[in-house]
Design an enzyme around this catalytic site. Structure first.
Site, PDB file in Angstrom:
ATOM      1  N   SER A 210      14.437  16.119 -17.872  1.00  0.00           N
ATOM      2  CA  SER A 210      13.319  17.047 -17.777  1.00  0.00           C
ATOM      3  C   SER A 210      13.879  18.443 -17.454  1.00  0.00           C
ATOM      4  O   SER A 210      14.826  18.889 -18.099  1.00  0.00           O
ATOM      5  CB  SER A 210      12.316  16.548 -16.745  1.00  0.00           C
ATOM      6  OG  SER A 210      11.083  17.227 -16.854  1.00  0.00           O
TER       7      SER A 210
ATOM      8  N   HIS B  34       8.092   9.915 -20.641  1.00  0.00           N
ATOM      9  CA  HIS B  34       8.786  10.759 -19.678  1.00  0.00           C
ATOM     10  C   HIS B  34       9.157   9.988 -18.422  1.00  0.00           C
ATOM     11  O   HIS B  34      10.105  10.350 -17.713  1.00  0.00           O
ATOM     12  CB  HIS B  34       7.886  11.944 -19.317  1.00  0.00           C
ATOM     13  CG  HIS B  34       8.617  13.163 -18.869  1.00  0.00           C
ATOM     14  ND1 HIS B  34       9.439  13.896 -19.715  1.00  0.00           N
ATOM     15  CD2 HIS B  34       8.678  13.784 -17.666  1.00  0.00           C
ATOM     16  CE1 HIS B  34       9.959  14.916 -19.041  1.00  0.00           C
ATOM     17  NE2 HIS B  34       9.522  14.871 -17.792  1.00  0.00           N
TER      18      HIS B  34
END
Length: 318
Positions: free
Chosen positions: A114, A298
Site C-alpha cells: 500500500s 487489499h
C-alpha cells in the site's frame, strides 16, 4: 503457510530526525541476520505488532519503524498542535536514511505494501545502492489518478457509502476536491469536527474493502481514536498534495531499480488499488516478478501470505 510467532524486539529506541520529531524504531530477529526494513502503510498507520511475524526471523534482522506523526513516534498527528509542514515524503525518505545510518546498515531488503510500497519505491529509486531486494504485497505509486480512483472512482461500487463520505465535507471548501476538504477538516480547531471527519473517512475506507474475501468489518473504524485521527490527518495531508511526487515519476524512474530483485504480489480483488498499477510497474522494472493472487484484495489472504513467504524465503540468506 508457516509464519514466525510475534516476538519482542531486542532493540528499540527513539531517534531524533529534525524539526522536533522523534521516530520510534525497533529491531527483532537475528541481530547478525540480513537487514530487512518493514515500511508500513497508510500513510499514518504505524507499524503493527503483526509485522513482527516476519518469516525466517532466525535469518533476518528485521527493522520496524513508525513514520513521522503516527504510532509511537512523536509529536503525534492526533495532536492539532503538531506541525504537518514537517511531514512530507521527502522528510520520510530522509528519516529512513537517518535510521539506516544509526543502525549501521549498508543495504537492506525493503518490505511494504500500500503506501509502504510507494515510500519503498521512492527510497529505492533515490538510493538503489542501499537496497538489496524489494517485496511488495499490494502495489501503489500514489499517483493522483490512483488517489482520485480511491476517493471518487470507487464510488460506482458504493454509491450510498460515497454519498455519506462526500456529504461529511459540506461547507469544508476544497473546491470540489474531497481529499482537500478532509485535509481542511482535520486542521479544524474544534475536536468534534476532526473526530467526525475521521469517522466519515474511516467508514469509507471500511466500505472499499468490504467486498474482499478477507475484508474485516470496521477494520479502520475500530482503531483507537488517536490512531484514527493521526491516520486520517496524515492520509488527507499527503493525498491532498499528491504525496509531493510528480505524476508517474516512480514509473518513469523504475529503470533505476534494474539489478534490484523485486517481487510484486497483488490481489485481483483489490478495488482501492487496482491490479493495473502492479502490472504497469512490473513492465517498467527490469527483472521484477509479478504475482497475481486471485483470492485476495487489499487485505490479503492465505494465498497471498504464502506468496510473501515464498518471496522472503528466496531472499533469505542460506
Amino acid at each position: 503457510m508457516e509464519t514466525s510467532p510475534p516476538v519482542e524486539p531486542h532493540e528499540k529506541g527513539m531517534i531524533p530526525v529534525g524539526d522536533g520529531n522523534f521516530v520510534y524504531w525497533e529491531v527483532c530477529g537475528n541481530p547478525q541476520g540480513k537487514p530487512a526494513l518493514v515500511v508500513h502503510g497508510g500513510p499514518g498507520s504505524g507499524c503493527s505488532v503483526g509485522a513482527r511475524r516476519f518469516p525466517h526471523l532466525d535469518r533476518f534482522r528485521v527493522v520496524l519503524f513508525d513514520q513521522r506523526g503516527c504510532g509511537r513516534s512523536i509529536p503525534h498527528a492526533s495532536d492539532p498542535a503538531t506541525d504537518m509542514r514537517c511531514n512530507t515524503t521527502e522528510h520520510l525518505l530522509a528519516d529512513m536514511e537517518v535510521l539506516r545510518e544509526h543502525l549501521n546498515v549498508e543495504k537492506w531488503l525493503l518490505f511494504g505494501g500500500s503506501w509502504g510500497s510507494t515510500l519503498a519505491l521512492a527510497y529505492a529509486e533515490r538510493h538503489p545502492g542501499r537496497v538489496s531486494e524489494i517485496v511488495i504485497p499490494g502495489v501503489t505509486m500514489t499517483r493522483r489518478a490512483e488517489i482520485d480512483w480511491l476517493y471518487r472512482g470507487v464510488a460506482r461500487f458504493f454509491p450510498q457509502e460515497w454519498e455519506r463520505f462526500r456529504s461529511a465535507t459540506s461547507g469544508a471548501g476544497g473546491e470540489g476536491d474531497l481529499v482537500k476538504a478532509y485535509a481542511c477538516l482535520m486542521e479544524d480547531p474544534d475536536p468534534q469536527v476532526r473526530a467526525r471527519a475521521a469517522e466519515a473517512w474511516c467508514a469509507w475506507e471500511d466500505a472499499v474493502i468490504s467486498l474482499e474475501p478477507n475484508g474485516r468489518r470496521n477494520a479502520y473504524s475500530s482503531r483507537p481514536l488517536a490512531a484514527r485521527l493521526a491516520l486520517v490527518r496524515i492520509c488527507a495531508h499527503y493525498f491532498a498534495h499528491g504525496a509531493w511526487l510528480e505524476e508517474d515519476v516512480l514509473l518513469r524512474n523504475a529503470g533505476r531499480l534494474a539489478g534490484i530483485p523485486g517481487v510484486l504480489i497483488h490481489g485481483r480483488h483489490d478495488l482501492g488499488s487496482t491490479f493495473q498499477t502492479a502490472w504497469e510497474l512490473a513492465g517498467a522494472w527490469p527483472g521484477a516478478e509479478l504475482v497475481a493472487v486471485t483470492d485476495a484484495g487489499h487485505t490479503g489472504s492465505d494465498t497471498m501470505r504464502s506468496q510473501i513467504h515464498r518471496a522472503l524465503t528466496r531472499f533469505a540468506p542460506g
